[in-house]
Design a protein around this motif. Structure first.
Motif, short mmCIF file in Angstrom:
data_model
loop_
_atom_site.label_atom_id
_atom_site.label_comp_id
_atom_site.label_asym_id
_atom_site.label_seq_id
_atom_site.Cartn_x
_atom_site.Cartn_y
_atom_site.Cartn_z
N THR A 90 -56.22 16.70 59.39
CA THR A 90 -55.92 16.49 60.99
C THR A 90 -56.47 17.72 61.69
O THR A 90 -56.59 17.25 62.92
CB THR A 90 -54.55 16.10 61.20
OG1 THR A 90 -54.00 17.43 60.93
CG2 THR A 90 -53.79 15.22 60.36
N ASP A 113 -54.88 22.42 59.26
CA ASP A 113 -54.74 21.35 58.38
C ASP A 113 -56.06 20.65 57.90
O ASP A 113 -57.07 20.37 58.76
CB ASP A 113 -53.96 20.20 58.96
CG ASP A 113 -53.66 19.03 57.75
OD1 ASP A 113 -52.51 19.12 57.54
OD2 ASP A 113 -54.23 18.45 57.51
N ASP A 114 -56.37 20.52 56.65
CA ASP A 114 -57.78 20.00 56.18
C ASP A 114 -58.07 18.75 56.84
O ASP A 114 -59.11 18.19 56.71
CB ASP A 114 -57.83 19.98 54.46
CG ASP A 114 -57.76 21.50 54.10
OD1 ASP A 114 -58.56 22.30 54.67
OD2 ASP A 114 -57.37 21.48 52.81
N ILE A 165 -51.03 24.49 61.81
CA ILE A 165 -49.74 24.37 61.35
C ILE A 165 -49.23 26.07 61.38
O ILE A 165 -49.97 26.91 60.89
CB ILE A 165 -49.78 24.02 59.76
CG1 ILE A 165 -50.59 22.84 59.76
CG2 ILE A 165 -48.12 24.09 59.26
CD1 ILE A 165 -50.79 22.49 58.60
#
Lengths: 128, 97, 128
Positions: free
Chosen positions: B65, B62-63, B69
């Motif tokens: 957090t 995820d960019d 995923i």
């Protein structure tokens, strides 16, 4: 002239029909070479004259001249004939200098590296 | 399948021969799985499967957090040739004794 | 037309004497001449439209032009499935794909004769 054996020349899947034509060679590491095919064999080893590497980063591209290349067949993914009537690249792409494309490449690499190292830090924090 | 010779299992690939025209499970490199009806195979485990479901598992970061995923993508393909060098394992259909 | 995939007699009858020589030379170069189910299968598929998916995720749709014993493939009238991701493929109309980099080939439903495939596979399994 090609030094491929007779069975290779008559095999319709041989690269004979691509001799002396301008080609795009995709390699296993993702690199894109362009040049004129002067020779090949049954392993798809290939000799490219006037070879250059086409580097693409986003909408920027640059052709870096390389000279005469012998490519080991193992590393070949695909050899495509370039249709000289057609545009080689979409119109929205811009040609830049070798120095500029190298900067763009580095920026792209740094971004992926950062993502990787941030993930590692997160993993470390997840431990407790 | 009638004759004794045809149904004997002497080597691993004999099990695959017995799965012809049956639905099998195939695990492939790069986190891919297939389920489909086996129509043809050879000694390299090249295969032709029919009515295939492919499941691809991908992990993205995820960019914001930076969390992992895990995504699975499914698609169906009517007829598919699969090159044997990507095959990790083949599981024949379960048989009731 | 889908023929008998490894029926050698039928196979040879279509060859002229010079290509017969090449065909035999060809067999000698293989470890086991009987085992070439998929080579024969793909030869029968020439002229049909297929989608070749490579191990680097590039997917190319095109008319199957030819195939050889290594399952190298030549496609014509090619079109990359995800064109935006591969702008350098824009002007490639036909290409040679090295067999070893193929992951899948999506086959046309009318190019699969299930009963013929079963018979050919059983014959091939006995030969091996």
């Amino acid at each position: 002239m090609s030094w491929a054996g007779p069975e290779d020349i008559y095999l319709s899947t041989s690269l004979a029909s691509y001799l002396d034509k301008k080609l795009l060679v995709l390699l296993r590491d993702g690199r894109k070479l362009m040049g004129i095919l002067r020779s090949f064999d049954q392993f798809a080893n290939a000799v490219l004259e006037g070879a250059c590497e086409r580097v693409i980063v986003g909408d920027l591209y640059c052709d870096i001249p390389l000279g005469l290349y012998v490519i080991r067949g193992e590393n070949v993914v695909l050899i495509g004939e370039l249709d000289l009537e057609r545009e080689e690249l979409p119109p929205h792409m811009t040609r830049v200098s070798a120095a500029e494309i190298k900067r763009a490449q580095k920026a792209e690499r740094d971004a992926t590296d950062l993502k990787g190292s941030m993930r590692k830090r997160m993993e470390f924090l997840d431990m407790d | 399948m009638g004759s004794e010779e045809e149904s004997a299992v002497k080597e691993p690939l004999d099990l695959i021969r017995l799965s012809l025209d049956e639905r099998i499970y195939v695990k492939l490199r790069s986190d891919r799985e297939l389920r489909g009806k086996l129509h043809a195979y050879d000694q390299h485990l090249n295969m032709i499967l029919g009515d295939v479901e492919e499941i691809v598992t991908t992990v993205e970061i995820d960019d914001e957090t930076y969390e992992e995923i895990v995504r699975t993508t499914r698609r169906t393909i009517p007829f598919l040739f699969v090159r044997g060098d990507g095959v990790i394992l083949v599981s024949p259909p379960l048989r009731t004794a | 037309m889908v023929g008998s995939y490894i029926n050698t007699h039928k196979f040879l009858s279509g060859f002229s004497s010079s290509s017969l020589y090449l065909f035999i030379a060809h067999l000698l170069s293989l470890n086991n001449p009987v085992l070439q189910l998929f080579f024969s299968y793909f030869k029968d598929l020439v002229g049909k439209e297929v989608t070749v998916e490579l191990k680097n995720d590039l997917a190319i749709r095109g008319i199957l032009h030819s195939v050889d014993q290594y399952l190298n493939i030549k496609l014509e009238h090619t079109r990359v499935v995800d064109q935006d991701k591969y702008p350098h493929m824009l002007s490639v109309r036909n290409c040679f794909i090295r067999g070893s980099v193929v992951r899948y080939v999506q086959l046309p439903p009318d190019g699969v004769d299930v009963d013929l495939l079963h018979d050919a596979t059983r014959r091939e399994a006995r030969g091996g």
